[in-house]
Motif scaffolding. Structure first.
Motif, PDB file in Angstrom:
ATOM      1  N   TYR A  86       0.839  -1.198   0.000  1.00  0.00           N
ATOM      2  CA  TYR A  86       0.000   0.000   0.000  1.00  0.00           C
ATOM      3  C   TYR A  86       0.876   1.251   0.000  1.00  0.00           C
ATOM      4  CZ  TYR A  86       0.778  -0.113   5.133  1.00  0.00           C
ATOM      5  OH  TYR A  86       1.328  -0.149   6.393  1.00  0.00           O
ATOM      6  N   MET A  87       0.282   2.359  -0.417  1.00  0.00           N
ATOM      7  CA  MET A  87       0.925   3.675  -0.382  1.00  0.00           C
ATOM      8  C   MET A  87       0.297   4.455   0.763  1.00  0.00           C
ATOM      9  SD  MET A  87       0.317   7.139  -1.277  1.00  0.00           S
ATOM     10  CE  MET A  87      -0.974   7.081  -2.524  1.00  0.00           C
ATOM     11  N   TRP A  88       1.118   5.192   1.511  1.00  0.00           N
ATOM     12  CA  TRP A  88       0.558   5.907   2.660  1.00  0.00           C
ATOM     13  C   TRP A  88       1.115   7.307   2.873  1.00  0.00           C
ATOM     14  CZ3 TRP A  88       4.021   7.437   6.391  1.00  0.00           C
ATOM     15  CH2 TRP A  88       5.252   6.763   6.414  1.00  0.00           C
ATOM     16  N   ASN A 118       9.335  -2.778   6.695  1.00  0.00           N
ATOM     17  CA  ASN A 118       9.201  -3.332   5.341  1.00  0.00           C
ATOM     18  C   ASN A 118       8.600  -2.258   4.449  1.00  0.00           C
ATOM     19  OD1 ASN A 118       9.189  -5.203   3.204  1.00  0.00           O
ATOM     20  ND2 ASN A 118       7.110  -5.882   3.689  1.00  0.00           N
ATOM     21  N   SER A 119       9.345  -1.158   4.327  1.00  0.00           N
ATOM     22  CA  SER A 119       8.850   0.002   3.589  1.00  0.00           C
ATOM     23  C   SER A 119       9.899   0.505   2.613  1.00  0.00           C
ATOM     24  CB  SER A 119       8.459   1.131   4.548  1.00  0.00           C
ATOM     25  OG  SER A 119       7.465   0.708   5.465  1.00  0.00           O
ATOM     26  N   VAL A 120       9.419   1.115   1.544  1.00  0.00           N
ATOM     27  CA  VAL A 120      10.279   1.667   0.504  1.00  0.00           C
ATOM     28  C   VAL A 120       9.873   3.121   0.263  1.00  0.00           C
ATOM     29  CG1 VAL A 120      10.862   1.603  -1.957  1.00  0.00           C
ATOM     30  CG2 VAL A 120      10.697  -0.526  -0.659  1.00  0.00           C
ATOM     31  N   THR A 121      10.859   3.994   0.156  1.00  0.00           N
ATOM     32  CA  THR A 121      10.594   5.373  -0.234  1.00  0.00           C
ATOM     33  C   THR A 121      11.058   5.589  -1.667  1.00  0.00           C
ATOM     34  OG1 THR A 121      10.728   6.326   1.982  1.00  0.00           O
ATOM     35  CG2 THR A 121      11.192   7.796   0.144  1.00  0.00           C
ATOM     36  N   VAL A 122      10.184   6.160  -2.471  1.00  0.00           N
ATOM     37  CA  VAL A 122      10.523   6.591  -3.824  1.00  0.00           C
ATOM     38  C   VAL A 122      10.800   8.083  -3.786  1.00  0.00           C
ATOM     39  CG1 VAL A 122       9.539   7.077  -6.110  1.00  0.00           C
ATOM     40  CG2 VAL A 122       9.289   4.805  -5.100  1.00  0.00           C
ATOM     41  N   TRP A 123      11.906   8.512  -4.404  1.00  0.00           N
ATOM     42  CA  TRP A 123      12.221   9.936  -4.560  1.00  0.00           C
ATOM     43  C   TRP A 123      12.066  10.249  -6.036  1.00  0.00           C
ATOM     44  CZ3 TRP A 123      14.209  14.453  -6.070  1.00  0.00           C
ATOM     45  CH2 TRP A 123      14.425  15.470  -5.121  1.00  0.00           C
ATOM     46  N   TYR A 210       5.773   3.629   0.579  1.00  0.00           N
ATOM     47  CA  TYR A 210       5.018   2.401   0.341  1.00  0.00           C
ATOM     48  C   TYR A 210       5.435   1.362   1.384  1.00  0.00           C
ATOM     49  CZ  TYR A 210       4.714   4.616  -4.275  1.00  0.00           C
ATOM     50  OH  TYR A 210       4.530   5.505  -5.302  1.00  0.00           O
ATOM     51  N   SER A 211       4.474   0.535   1.802  1.00  0.00           N
ATOM     52  CA  SER A 211       4.767  -0.528   2.762  1.00  0.00           C
ATOM     53  C   SER A 211       4.048  -1.805   2.364  1.00  0.00           C
ATOM     54  CB  SER A 211       4.322  -0.132   4.179  1.00  0.00           C
ATOM     55  OG  SER A 211       5.036   0.996   4.642  1.00  0.00           O
ATOM     56  N   GLY A 212       4.674  -2.932   2.702  1.00  0.00           N
ATOM     57  CA  GLY A 212       4.008  -4.209   2.496  1.00  0.00           C
ATOM     58  C   GLY A 212       2.760  -4.297   3.355  1.00  0.00           C
ATOM     59  N   THR A 213       1.796  -5.081   2.925  1.00  0.00           N
ATOM     60  CA  THR A 213       0.539  -5.170   3.662  1.00  0.00           C
ATOM     61  C   THR A 213       0.718  -5.810   5.039  1.00  0.00           C
ATOM     62  OG1 THR A 213       0.064  -7.224   2.457  1.00  0.00           O
ATOM     63  CG2 THR A 213      -0.949  -5.202   1.631  1.00  0.00           C
ATOM     64  N   ASN A 214       1.885  -6.404   5.305  1.00  0.00           N
ATOM     65  CA  ASN A 214       2.164  -6.960   6.628  1.00  0.00           C
ATOM     66  C   ASN A 214       2.584  -5.904   7.633  1.00  0.00           C
ATOM     67  OD1 ASN A 214       4.698  -6.577   5.266  1.00  0.00           O
ATOM     68  ND2 ASN A 214       5.669  -7.892   6.797  1.00  0.00           N
ATOM     69  N   VAL A 215       2.696  -4.646   7.193  1.00  0.00           N
ATOM     70  CA  VAL A 215       3.159  -3.562   8.065  1.00  0.00           C
ATOM     71  C   VAL A 215       1.962  -2.880   8.726  1.00  0.00           C
ATOM     72  CG1 VAL A 215       4.392  -1.366   8.166  1.00  0.00           C
ATOM     73  CG2 VAL A 215       5.218  -3.198   6.663  1.00  0.00           C
ATOM     74  N   GLU A 235      -4.265  -9.154   2.843  1.00  0.00           N
ATOM     75  CA  GLU A 235      -4.750 -10.301   3.619  1.00  0.00           C
ATOM     76  C   GLU A 235      -4.690 -10.068   5.117  1.00  0.00           C
ATOM     77  OE1 GLU A 235      -0.503 -11.498   2.349  1.00  0.00           O
ATOM     78  OE2 GLU A 235      -1.877  -9.803   2.078  1.00  0.00           O
ATOM     79  N   PHE A 236      -4.084  -8.912   5.549  1.00  0.00           N
ATOM     80  CA  PHE A 236      -3.941  -8.626   6.966  1.00  0.00           C
ATOM     81  C   PHE A 236      -4.984  -7.636   7.481  1.00  0.00           C
ATOM     82  CE2 PHE A 236       0.265  -9.831   5.383  1.00  0.00           C
ATOM     83  CZ  PHE A 236       0.608 -10.843   6.271  1.00  0.00           C
ATOM     84  N   ASN A 237      -5.293  -6.619   6.691  1.00  0.00           N
ATOM     85  CA  ASN A 237      -6.265  -5.586   7.089  1.00  0.00           C
ATOM     86  C   ASN A 237      -5.894  -4.937   8.421  1.00  0.00           C
ATOM     87  OD1 ASN A 237      -8.120  -5.860   4.834  1.00  0.00           O
ATOM     88  ND2 ASN A 237      -8.659  -7.853   5.713  1.00  0.00           N
ATOM     89  N   TYR A 238      -4.619  -4.587   8.558  1.00  0.00           N
ATOM     90  CA  TYR A 238      -4.141  -3.982   9.798  1.00  0.00           C
ATOM     91  C   TYR A 238      -4.467  -2.499   9.910  1.00  0.00           C
ATOM     92  CZ  TYR A 238      -1.067  -8.022  10.781  1.00  0.00           C
ATOM     93  OH  TYR A 238      -0.558  -9.263  11.071  1.00  0.00           O
ATOM     94  N   ASN A 239      -4.636  -1.819   8.778  1.00  0.00           N
ATOM     95  CA  ASN A 239      -4.686  -0.364   8.788  1.00  0.00           C
ATOM     96  C   ASN A 239      -5.968   0.175   8.161  1.00  0.00           C
ATOM     97  OD1 ASN A 239      -1.750  -0.048   9.617  1.00  0.00           O
ATOM     98  ND2 ASN A 239      -1.511  -1.184   7.691  1.00  0.00           N
ATOM     99  N   PRO A 240      -6.432   1.348   8.624  1.00  0.00           N
ATOM    100  CA  PRO A 240      -7.611   1.956   8.008  1.00  0.00           C
ATOM    101  C   PRO A 240      -7.326   2.329   6.558  1.00  0.00           C
ATOM    102  CG  PRO A 240      -6.567   3.494   9.528  1.00  0.00           C
ATOM    103  CD  PRO A 240      -5.889   2.167   9.731  1.00  0.00           C
ATOM    104  N   GLN A 241      -8.311   2.137   5.701  1.00  0.00           N
ATOM    105  CA  GLN A 241      -8.149   2.410   4.278  1.00  0.00           C
ATOM    106  C   GLN A 241      -8.509   3.858   3.957  1.00  0.00           C
ATOM    107  OE1 GLN A 241      -6.891  -0.147   2.116  1.00  0.00           O
ATOM    108  NE2 GLN A 241      -6.511  -0.897   4.193  1.00  0.00           N
ATOM    109  N   GLY A 242      -7.731   4.445   3.065  1.00  0.00           N
ATOM    110  CA  GLY A 242      -7.992   5.812   2.652  1.00  0.00           C
ATOM    111  C   GLY A 242      -8.973   5.878   1.498  1.00  0.00           C
ATOM    112  N   ALA A 243      -9.686   6.996   1.393  1.00  0.00           N
ATOM    113  CA  ALA A 243     -10.618   7.229   0.290  1.00  0.00           C
ATOM    114  C   ALA A 243      -9.900   7.984  -0.812  1.00  0.00           C
ATOM    115  CB  ALA A 243     -11.831   8.029   0.770  1.00  0.00           C
ATOM    116  N   ILE A 244     -10.020   7.523  -2.035  1.00  0.00           N
ATOM    117  CA  ILE A 244      -9.373   8.175  -3.170  1.00  0.00           C
ATOM    118  C   ILE A 244     -10.018   9.549  -3.381  1.00  0.00           C
ATOM    119  CG2 ILE A 244      -8.922   8.056  -5.649  1.00  0.00           C
ATOM    120  CD1 ILE A 244      -8.955   5.013  -5.383  1.00  0.00           C
TER     121      ILE A 244
END
Length: 265
Positions: A86-88, A118-123, A210-215, A235-244
């Motif tokens: 996911y992107m956050w 388990n996160s990646v930053t894009v510049w 961006y982070s893996g869904t396990n984060v 498959e984890f649903n750990y975090n609240p989902q954002g509205a586009i």
């Protein structure tokens, strides 16, 4: 044709904590349009605010959301995080010609209430970025050392915390030189920062997280955190989902910002 990391690039990322030299995500005409749109978005800043105040506006501005979820960028990120992520986060960093602004040496993961790491930053470069105008610098392989203690910092740094002296060797630093439209990727634990802009050119870019869904995010520290599933399934649903968002250019109210560095650490 998809922009996919080669096995050599993946290996280099895991060994060194970053990767550059990727095919551009945006062409020259597309970069021109990016900067035209950024100019419109920046008109929403209040007097005295710097570009870094455009933070998490992907939650309010459809244009920025579309930039952050560009399939070419996601293809590269998938090479590191795998099929489900996911992107956050997003934030612009701009240095005017001759700007004294710096970014103190730090690790992203130290600021973020996320677990596991388990996160990646894009510049993403909106302008050419080089050593003269203050390109980001990294300490290769420093992501392997775990989190290092930070201390408070003042002065020209746009951050409030920095790594303590003696915890790394600044002489090992590598500059991430990019052409406008190119991206770099770096690990959430790599030591990095950037110097002042000594040129007569702007140095503009946006960081996208961006982070893996396990984060999982600790919502007690960052209650406004929103995850935008951009690849695969969660498959984890750990975090609240954002509205586009639906509005092309819109300012995000400050009370909806993800917790600042001071609030997190």
């Amino acid at each position: 044709m998809r922009n996919i990391l080669t096995e050599e690039q993946k290996s280099s990322y895991h060994e060194n904590g970053y990767v550059i030299g990727l095919a551009p995500v945006f062409s020259e005409p597309e970069v021109e349009q990016l900067n035209a749109n950024l100019k419109q978005l920046a008109q929403l800043l209040e007097p005295g605010e710097k570009m870094s105040a455009i933070r998490e506006w992907h939650m309010s501005s459809k244009w920025l959301y579309d930039v952050c979820t560009n399939p070419k960028i996601l293809d590269y990120v998938e090479g590191i995080l795998g099929p489900n992520f996911y992107m956050w986060g997003s934030q612009f960093f701009a240095k005017a010609p001759g700007s004294k602004d710096t970014v103190a040496w730090h690790q992203d993961a130290y600021y973020w209430p996320l677990h596991p790491h388990n996160s990646v930053t894009v510049w993403l470069a909106f302008t050419d970025v080089d050593e003269e105008n203050g390109a980001m610098q990294v300490i290769p392989k420093s992501h392997k050392d775990g989190l290092i203690k930070h201390r408070s910092v003042s002065g020209d740094s746009v951050l409030t915390l920095e790594l303590e002296e003696g915890t790394f060797y600044e002489t090992d630093a590598k500059s991430l030189v990019l052409k406008a439209g190119q991206i770099s990727l770096h690990d959430d634990a790599i030591v990095h920062g950037s110097p002042a802009n000594h040129s007569t050119r702007w140095r503009n870019g946006v960081t996208i997280r961006y982070s893996g869904t396990n984060v999982r995010c600790d919502l007690s520290k960052a209650p406004q955190f929103k995850a935008y599933l951009v690849r695969g399934s969660d498959e984890f649903n750990y975090n609240p989902q954002g509205a586009i968002p639906t509005e092309k250019f819109a300012r995000l109210p400050s009370d909806q910002h993800i917790a600042s560095t001071d609030e997190v650490k």
